[in-house]
Design an enzyme around this catalytic site. Sequence first.
Site, mmCIF file in Angstrom:
data_model
loop_
_atom_site.group_PDB
_atom_site.id
_atom_site.type_symbol
_atom_site.label_atom_id
_atom_site.label_comp_id
_atom_site.label_asym_id
_atom_site.label_seq_id
_atom_site.Cartn_x
_atom_site.Cartn_y
_atom_site.Cartn_z
ATOM 1 N N LYS A 284 0.861 -1.184 0.000
ATOM 2 C CA LYS A 284 0.000 0.000 0.000
ATOM 3 C C LYS A 284 0.898 1.235 0.000
ATOM 4 O O LYS A 284 1.818 1.327 0.808
ATOM 5 C CB LYS A 284 -0.890 -0.036 1.246
ATOM 6 C CG LYS A 284 -2.106 0.826 1.155
ATOM 7 C CD LYS A 284 -3.172 0.407 2.146
ATOM 8 C CE LYS A 284 -4.319 1.392 2.136
ATOM 9 N NZ LYS A 284 -5.479 0.912 2.886
ATOM 10 N N GLU A 372 -19.732 -5.376 9.649
ATOM 11 C CA GLU A 372 -20.662 -4.574 10.423
ATOM 12 C C GLU A 372 -21.768 -5.402 11.063
ATOM 13 O O GLU A 372 -22.197 -5.117 12.186
ATOM 14 C CB GLU A 372 -21.278 -3.476 9.541
ATOM 15 C CG GLU A 372 -20.299 -2.364 9.156
ATOM 16 C CD GLU A 372 -19.381 -2.700 7.984
ATOM 17 O OE1 GLU A 372 -19.535 -3.793 7.395
ATOM 18 O OE2 GLU A 372 -18.521 -1.861 7.652
ATOM 19 N N ARG A 400 -25.502 -2.227 6.713
ATOM 20 C CA ARG A 400 -25.085 -3.629 6.626
ATOM 21 C C ARG A 400 -25.623 -4.467 7.789
ATOM 22 O O ARG A 400 -25.647 -5.681 7.729
ATOM 23 C CB ARG A 400 -23.550 -3.712 6.649
ATOM 24 C CG ARG A 400 -22.895 -3.365 5.339
ATOM 25 C CD ARG A 400 -23.018 -4.539 4.398
ATOM 26 N NE ARG A 400 -22.702 -4.196 3.044
ATOM 27 C CZ ARG A 400 -21.504 -4.391 2.491
ATOM 28 N NH1 ARG A 400 -20.531 -4.894 3.187
ATOM 29 N NH2 ARG A 400 -21.315 -4.073 1.223
HETATM 30 C C1 LIG Z 1 -18.948 -1.966 4.290
HETATM 31 C C2 LIG Z 1 -17.792 -1.016 4.402
HETATM 32 N N1 LIG Z 1 -17.223 -0.790 5.595
HETATM 33 C C3 LIG Z 1 -16.187 0.057 5.709
HETATM 34 C C4 LIG Z 1 -15.697 0.711 4.614
HETATM 35 C C5 LIG Z 1 -14.581 1.746 4.742
HETATM 36 N N2 LIG Z 1 -13.369 1.329 4.020
HETATM 37 C C6 LIG Z 1 -13.058 1.793 2.808
HETATM 38 S S1 LIG Z 1 -11.660 1.160 2.201
HETATM 39 C C7 LIG Z 1 -11.410 0.254 3.577
HETATM 40 C C8 LIG Z 1 -10.193 -0.623 3.692
HETATM 41 C C9 LIG Z 1 -10.245 -1.671 2.671
HETATM 42 O O1 LIG Z 1 -9.087 -2.440 2.779
HETATM 43 P P1 LIG Z 1 -8.678 -3.329 1.552
HETATM 44 O O2 LIG Z 1 -9.868 -4.006 1.001
HETATM 45 O O3 LIG Z 1 -7.571 -4.207 1.988
HETATM 46 O O4 LIG Z 1 -8.177 -2.300 0.479
HETATM 47 P P2 LIG Z 1 -6.833 -1.426 0.489
HETATM 48 O O5 LIG Z 1 -7.260 -0.039 0.778
HETATM 49 O O6 LIG Z 1 -5.922 -1.974 1.540
HETATM 50 O O7 LIG Z 1 -6.274 -1.561 -0.857
HETATM 51 C C10 LIG Z 1 -12.428 0.456 4.502
HETATM 52 C C11 LIG Z 1 -12.510 -0.149 5.841
HETATM 53 C C12 LIG Z 1 -16.340 0.466 3.383
HETATM 54 N N3 LIG Z 1 -15.980 1.092 2.263
HETATM 55 N N4 LIG Z 1 -17.368 -0.407 3.308
#
Ligand SMILES: Cc1ncc(C[n+]2csc(CCOP(=O)(O)OP(=O)(O)O)c2C)c(N)n1
Length: 640
Positions: A284, A372, A400
């Site tokens: 990242k 969630e 959710r």
């Molecule tokens: C249902 C839901 N909960 C929380 C989020 C907030 N959120 C956006 S990106 C993220 C992290 C996602 O991590 P990952 O899938 O590993 O992607 P990365 O950013 O590490 O590439 C979160 C928690 C969301 N978009 N949707």
Amino acid sequence: MDKLLRTIRSPQDLQGLQPRQLEQLAAEMREALCRLVATRTAHFASNLGVVELTLALHTTFDFSRDRLIWDTGHQVYPHKMATGRYPEFHTIREKGGLMGYPNPAESPYDLFMTGHAGSSVASALGLKCGDELVRPEQPRHVVAVVGDGAFPCGTVFEAMNHAGGLKKRLIVILNDNKMSICPRVGGLADYLDRLRVTPFYSGLKTEIQKFLASVPVIGESMERVLGQMRDAIKAGLLGGMLFEELGFHYLGPVDGHNIRQLQKYLAMVRDFQHPVLLHVVTEKGHGFQPAAEDPVVFHTPAPFVRQNGSEVLFRKKEPVRSYTQVARDAILAEMRANPRVAAITAAMCQGNMLEPVRDEFPERFFDVGICESHAVAFAAGLAKSGMRPIVDIYSTFLQRSYDQVFQEVALQNLPVTMMLDRAGLVGPDGPTHHGAFDLAYLRHLPNLVVMAPGDARDLEAMLAFALAQDSPTAIRYPKAPAVPVEREPAPIELGRAEVMHWGRDGMLVACGTMLATCLSVAAQLGRRGIEVGVINARFVKPLDTDILLRAVAECPMVVTVEEGTLLGGFGSAVLEAANEAGLDTRSVRRLGLPDRFIEHGERNELLADLALDESGILAACLELAGHGQPRSVALLKRAK
Ligand SMILES: Cc1ncc(C[n+]2csc(CCOP(=O)(O)OP(=O)(O)O)c2C)c(N)n1
């Protein structure tokens, strides 16, 4: 700086590029990402991490025909650049500009408008089955890219379970960068960590099996050494076993920053006849040292300028305390005062600014990952055991957990407190993230008390009030500066509104932090000779029917103002109560979010567009004072 990038009008333009040119393009894309975040807050580190994967995908598949879904969708910036949207790239997240998430209205390469995590595999599987049924003569490859943060979402496993059973040719790419927004948590995270250190290939598996069978066991210390060796090799053998047991072929982990290697593996999985999971390891923030070193801060950083390769300078903003901070400080205070209070986040520790809570109370702070539904049911369990859990969650993500709010919490009447951050319009994230619906989806649940603070002090008092209840409560507040309203606030009492002042000519009823705006509008109306009072509703459920029905019965106009959907919202609750009491409701006007999805843009811009800012509310009051309402005719005359 963008010599090559400027020439990419569609993924077709990528096809003839040599490996060196693709690498140059990757560098130009990263440069474009850096230029963007110098001007505004945007998703950054996740996008830096998928540049090579994006290029490899678009050069291995033909997504004008094949299907590609990026889970969540916050990492689609390089995909937008690769699919002809570089000329508008600088407008991303601006009102009227490109969305910060996939948007089918922008491009046929974006199949779904998404922003919530965990749906990609399910939608991809649906596409696979649908395409086979609708156009069996045109087979298409279907690819879902899901991050390791989103991977533990229940929906991902529901879909993988289904796909494994169906044995469809579905390609799932696990983009493993070891991070959610904060470092990933949970057993699956540990499992992925183990997989990272045990590169595993089908051929190697057979070799290891042969070797294991041939290991002789001689002497005690030798046995111990060999036992350890066996364990290590078994760990290798089990590489991806979890996914294999679900019916997926597991391949990887592979280097997600090596375009040629990625292309090789993608071409391989393209021809698999079964569901396949390709485990890709990325970093990242890759390619920009500060982001790689601190991917949490650089997930969606505030605008910054680059000093040199390894330093950045954030453009300072006025330090305004937000409702998120007020909520966090209130949670901290309650946890210090009461050892039974616990805090739960579903992967939003950073967004909800809960790091100090996590650090001070590691045993009473739970980050459950992007799960969630689990967060709410888990809170119910804590509550049943005598704890006082607070679920600190964005309004849009609590959607959710609707069923758990209903069954595990409300139906059991358990004292779970839900703090709904980002309720109302969130701004540049747009329709996937606006907290528009919570009042409508919460207020009809029996046992649940629903509150909306008028200002920061209300919010603090409401949390204390909520934790003193023996039943479930929800408190919703926006992504906005927490400006206190000058007054001696009345104490929070169940179902009691706060009358700021009564108005002979009408009442503005503010639901939540619209209070300050309503007070300004009332002052302006006063200067025009129209005496309008203001009520801080505080409770959406139970409603203060004494005060609100008195207003409907007595005042020539009653204007309810809320940052939530008009359908099923606070104003609707007032109308229902008035109707039930047999009152004439023609004097009631509801202001709130209309029955359509609201686009992205700065919160203030959107509120103005929707006439929910000061001038919009003022105009509505003036119109109401002058038109259509029989009881307002006198008012109109007086105003003249
Ligand atoms: C249902 C839901 N909960 C929380 C989020 C907030 N959120 C956006 S990106 C993220 C992290 C996602 O991590 P990952 O899938 O590993 O992607 P990365 O950013 O590490 O590439 C979160 C928690 C969301 N978009 N949707």
